[in-house]
Design a protein around this motif. Structure first.
Motif, mmCIF file in Angstrom:
data_model
loop_
_atom_site.group_PDB
_atom_site.id
_atom_site.type_symbol
_atom_site.label_atom_id
_atom_site.label_comp_id
_atom_site.label_asym_id
_atom_site.label_seq_id
_atom_site.Cartn_x
_atom_site.Cartn_y
_atom_site.Cartn_z
ATOM 1 N N MET A 1 0.852 -1.194 0.000
ATOM 2 C CA MET A 1 0.000 0.000 0.000
ATOM 3 C C MET A 1 0.887 1.243 0.000
ATOM 4 O O MET A 1 2.078 1.173 0.316
ATOM 5 C CB MET A 1 -0.894 0.009 1.239
ATOM 6 C CG MET A 1 -1.554 -1.323 1.563
ATOM 7 S SD MET A 1 -2.852 -1.781 0.418
ATOM 8 C CE MET A 1 -4.164 -0.713 1.023
ATOM 9 N N GLN A 2 0.287 2.396 -0.317
ATOM 10 C CA GLN A 2 1.020 3.655 -0.236
ATOM 11 C C GLN A 2 0.154 4.723 0.422
ATOM 12 O O GLN A 2 -1.012 4.906 0.047
ATOM 13 C CB GLN A 2 1.463 4.148 -1.615
ATOM 14 C CG GLN A 2 2.343 5.401 -1.529
ATOM 15 C CD GLN A 2 2.971 5.768 -2.860
ATOM 16 O OE1 GLN A 2 2.350 5.619 -3.903
ATOM 17 N NE2 GLN A 2 4.192 6.259 -2.822
ATOM 18 N N CYS A 3 0.730 5.410 1.384
ATOM 19 C CA CYS A 3 0.031 6.494 2.072
ATOM 20 C C CYS A 3 -0.103 7.688 1.134
ATOM 21 O O CYS A 3 0.889 8.158 0.557
ATOM 22 C CB CYS A 3 0.801 6.884 3.327
ATOM 23 S SG CYS A 3 0.114 8.327 4.176
ATOM 24 N N SER A 4 -1.319 8.220 1.004
ATOM 25 C CA SER A 4 -1.542 9.364 0.122
ATOM 26 C C SER A 4 -1.048 10.669 0.733
ATOM 27 O O SER A 4 -0.924 11.677 0.039
ATOM 28 C CB SER A 4 -3.041 9.489 -0.201
ATOM 29 O OG SER A 4 -3.788 9.689 0.998
ATOM 30 N N GLN A 5 -0.735 10.659 2.038
ATOM 31 C CA GLN A 5 -0.269 11.872 2.704
ATOM 32 C C GLN A 5 1.250 12.058 2.598
ATOM 33 O O GLN A 5 1.732 13.117 2.232
ATOM 34 C CB GLN A 5 -0.690 11.846 4.184
ATOM 35 C CG GLN A 5 -2.186 11.794 4.403
ATOM 36 C CD GLN A 5 -2.894 13.028 3.889
ATOM 37 O OE1 GLN A 5 -2.500 14.142 4.195
ATOM 38 N NE2 GLN A 5 -3.940 12.825 3.097
ATOM 39 N N CYS A 6 2.000 10.999 2.939
ATOM 40 C CA CYS A 6 3.468 11.136 2.992
ATOM 41 C C CYS A 6 4.196 10.265 1.971
ATOM 42 O O CYS A 6 5.412 10.373 1.830
ATOM 43 C CB CYS A 6 3.982 10.830 4.396
ATOM 44 S SG CYS A 6 3.833 9.092 4.853
ATOM 45 N N GLY A 7 3.473 9.374 1.276
ATOM 46 C CA GLY A 7 4.116 8.532 0.277
ATOM 47 C C GLY A 7 4.778 7.288 0.834
ATOM 48 O O GLY A 7 5.433 6.550 0.094
ATOM 49 N N CYS B 1 5.342 3.656 1.630
ATOM 50 C CA CYS B 1 4.832 2.375 1.137
ATOM 51 C C CYS B 1 5.047 1.321 2.213
ATOM 52 O O CYS B 1 6.093 1.299 2.860
ATOM 53 C CB CYS B 1 5.572 1.956 -0.136
ATOM 54 S SG CYS B 1 5.167 2.944 -1.588
ATOM 55 N N GLU C 1 11.301 2.017 -7.070
ATOM 56 C CA GLU C 1 10.224 2.218 -8.040
ATOM 57 C C GLU C 1 10.726 2.032 -9.470
ATOM 58 O O GLU C 1 10.056 1.409 -10.302
ATOM 59 C CB GLU C 1 9.618 3.608 -7.865
ATOM 60 C CG GLU C 1 8.435 3.871 -8.773
ATOM 61 C CD GLU C 1 7.765 5.200 -8.486
ATOM 62 O OE1 GLU C 1 7.165 5.777 -9.416
ATOM 63 O OE2 GLU C 1 7.840 5.674 -7.334
ATOM 64 N N CYS D 1 8.425 11.065 4.846
ATOM 65 C CA CYS D 1 8.182 10.039 5.875
ATOM 66 C C CYS D 1 9.061 10.288 7.099
ATOM 67 O O CYS D 1 8.586 10.212 8.240
ATOM 68 C CB CYS D 1 8.490 8.646 5.339
ATOM 69 S SG CYS D 1 7.563 8.133 3.913
#
Length: 318
Positions: free
Chosen positions: A39-45, A47, A197, A220
């Protein structure tokens, strides 16, 4: 991905079906199920794997056959330079996950006396090498340390290529604050999220859990530092040697292709008649992948300034 896909990343079924089967079962046990998402956090990126569960000692004994550690790394040098300038000779240093002691070996020779250095390391091979140096090393999770002798004992805490393997982050950072003297330093190095990535989008190795379960970036680190009352003193991304980056990328593409049972790379890697033929077959597979990787290599050359292997952060406790 499934536990079978994850196991194939570490141990080819075609080469070692028994160990592969054991690893599948153990990954199922760790996850509590047979699949995992990244998953990836939409706030801080950030993963992270879901379930967010780290590999344990049994996982690593099945997934890897340890034959050695890097002698010296970029993050060692950056940290050494800071310590050489700023750390007093009576300071105390803790390294979490110290490998075979490559970093603290140099620190013990040129910065601190051995008695002022303490390490944790699960690898029996690594611990033995560190103990030969005359430095105390225990096979413990740093979060398990307790007792007055450890509270506020450290001027410096180092984690090199360790944090990405760990869950329980709040407990970890709380423990490091408990260990760290006021104004002390924490040095952390993790893989570069941009390089991960790039590899994944261009047919090279996936950053597979439950080995790596977290991918970090500057934001992060700022977030976790603010949460745990740590000030970010410095942040850097490695600029790698281009030739080294190209060799590594081609090798990673070969290893990714090896995971496909129908691929030529897989068939070449499992030959194993003798060491010479095995090495020759793998070299052929790497060469074929080098040709196939040409478009991605052009992108790698263009973006090389963002694609070093490691990122490094220096926190200071308040």
């Amino acid at each position: 991905m499934s536990s079978k896909q994850a196991a194939q990343h570490f141990v080819l079924y075609e080469k070692n079906p028994e160990r592969f089967a054991e690893l599948v079962l153990h990954i199922d046990k760790l996850w509590g199920q047979s699949t995992c998402k990244v998953m990836q956090c939409s706030q801080c990126g950030f993963c992270y794997s879901y379930p967010y569960v780290a590999g344990d000692e049994r996982f690593y004994s099945l997934a890897y056959i340890r034959s050695g550690y890097p002698k010296w790394k970029w993050e060692f040098q950056v940290t050494y330079d800071v310590l050489r300038r700023n750390l007093c000779s009576n300071g105390k240093l803790i390294e979490i996950g110290a490998g075979d002691g490559a970093f603290i070996s140099k620190i013990a020779k040129e910065v601190l006396p051995k008695v002022n250095i303490f390490c944790t390391e699960f690898s029996e091979y690594g611990r033995h090498q560190i103990e030969i140096l005359g430095i105390k090393c225990v096979p413990k999770d740093i979060r398990e340390l307790s007792g007055q002798e450890y509270e506020k004992c450290a001027d410096v805490i180092c984690l090199f290529q360790v944090l990405e393997h760990m869950d329980g982050l709040d407990v970890l950072f709380e423990k490091m604050n408990w260990l760290l003297k006021p104004g002390g330093s924490i040095f952390i190095a993790v893989p570069n999220q941009n390089m991960i990535e790039f590899n994944e989008l261009n047919g090279a190795l996936l950053d597979m859990p439950p080995n790596h379960i977290g991918r970090w970036n500057r934001r992060c680190f700022e977030t976790v530092g603010n949460k745990h009352n740590l000030s970010m003193e410095d942040y850097q991304v490695e600029t790698s040697d281009l030739a080294l980056m190209i060799r590594q990328f081609i090798n990673y593409r070969f290893l990714r292709n090896c995971q496909n049972a129908d691929s030529l790379s897989n068939k070449l890697r499992k030959i194993g008649i003798n060491s010479y033929i095995d090495r020759t077959a793998q070299a052929l597979g790497v060469a074929i992948n080098a040709v196939m990787a040409a478009p991605a290599l052009i992108s790698l050359i263009k973006d090389k300034s963002n694609l070093g292997n490691s990122q490094w952060v220096h926190f200071v406790g308040k």
